[in-house]
Design an enzyme around this catalytic site. Structure first.
Site, PDB file in Angstrom:
ATOM      1  CB  CYS A 117      -0.555   0.240   1.067  1.00 13.53           C
ATOM      2  SG  CYS A 117      -2.483   1.215   0.562  1.00 13.53           S
ATOM      3  CG  HIS A 227      -3.809  -3.718   2.980  1.00 11.51           C
ATOM      4  ND1 HIS A 227      -3.172  -3.160   4.156  1.00 11.51           N
ATOM      5  CD2 HIS A 227      -4.705  -2.538   2.583  1.00 11.51           C
ATOM      6  CE1 HIS A 227      -2.308  -1.568   4.346  1.00 11.51           C
ATOM      7  NE2 HIS A 227      -3.422  -1.114   3.040  1.00 11.51           N
ATOM      8  CD  GLU A 229      -1.347  -5.912   5.638  1.00 16.21           C
ATOM      9  OE1 GLU A 229      -1.696  -4.609   5.752  1.00 16.21           O
ATOM     10  OE2 GLU A 229      -1.008  -6.191   4.215  1.00 16.21           O
TER      11      GLU A 229
END
Length: 263
Positions: A117, A227, A229
């Site tokens: 990001c 994202h 993660e």
């Protein structure tokens, strides 16, 4: 018989700087720590957003990977030669100072890199690219923002749009046979002009660049606008990204330790 312990690779993660109880503080969101520790199987090392405290050569000699995270803050527009962002926009000049100084040196030293990001956007700007400050206001673009903040946090990271993967690239290797996958989307800025020397790895259905790698880099380099993660436990692509990053860091660790033995 005692066997030598296998130490985990060390991955530097640049923190955000913010105010906590009227004190300046440095922090990294837990999602990145979880993905690095549990999936990449590395040791996250949080680097403060305090430029004068960081010696680049010491850091490079110590780490096996480098991660730039997402953040509520935006890259200062002055970094890519644009008019300043509105006063209401959250910026983090302390993080900018650290990220923009360290990233070129990290890449030149052959350290594996993953940008997510804001980290993806920092990579683009380092290579001379620029950012569009409000993607959703541009004709033909999707609304890539996270939506209603009153929803449970987990719903912020639900899949929002397809990702069209460029053939023959690093991301294509990680995605296997898939030419398109679904990803989450939590950003209002995006790539306006692509930095010179970056390879497009994937785009959103509206044509917005969503993933890049560094063309000249021999080591693992990947920047993604979404994202992963937050989806390592249920997205094969997210899991594959952090697994591959961890593997690259282990290779770097072996090379780093061997060079010390033969020094």
């Amino acid at each position: 018989m005692n066997h030598p312990r296998a130490y985990r690779p060390v991955v530097a993660v640049v923190a955000d700087r913010f105010e906590h109880h009227k004190h300046a503080a440095h922090a990294v969101l837990d999602g990145y720590v979880h993905a690095l520790a549990q999936v990449a199987q590395v040791l996250p090392l949080i680097v403060p957003a305090h430029d004068e405290s960081i010696d680049t050569e010491t850091l490079i000699s110590t780490i096996d990977g480098f991660l730039l995270t997402g953040s509520p803050s935006n890259v200062a527009a002055e970094r890519y030669g644009a008019a300043p962002l509105p006063a209401s926009t959250t910026i983090d000049p302390n993080r900018d100072a650290v990220s923009f100084r360290l990233l070129p040196a990290i890449l030149e030293a052959g350290v594996p890199f993953l940008g997510i990001c804001r980290g993806f956007q920092e990579l683009n700007v380092v290579f001379g690219g620029s950012l569009e400050r409000a993607v959703h206001d541009q004709p033909g673009r999707l609304d890539h923002r996270e939506g209603d903040h009153d929803r449970p946090l987990s719903r912020w990271y639900e899949d929002r749009h397809a990702l069209h993967i460029a053939p023959g690239g690093r991301l294509a290797e990680l995605a296997g046979e898939a030419e398109a996958v679904m990803v989450n989307s939590l950003h209002h800025q995006g790539v306006e002009k692509l930095g010179a020397g970056l390879r497009v790895e994937a785009k959103a259905p509206d044509g917005l660049i969503e993933a890049v790698s560094v063309e000249s880099a021999a080591q693992f380099t990947l920047g993604v606008q979404w994202h992963p993660e937050m989806r390592v436990d249920d997205s094969p692509l997210a899991h594959a990204i952090f697994t591959a990053f961890g593997d690259a860091c282990r290779l770097r660790q072996q090379e780093r330790l061997q060079s010390r033995i033969h020094a």
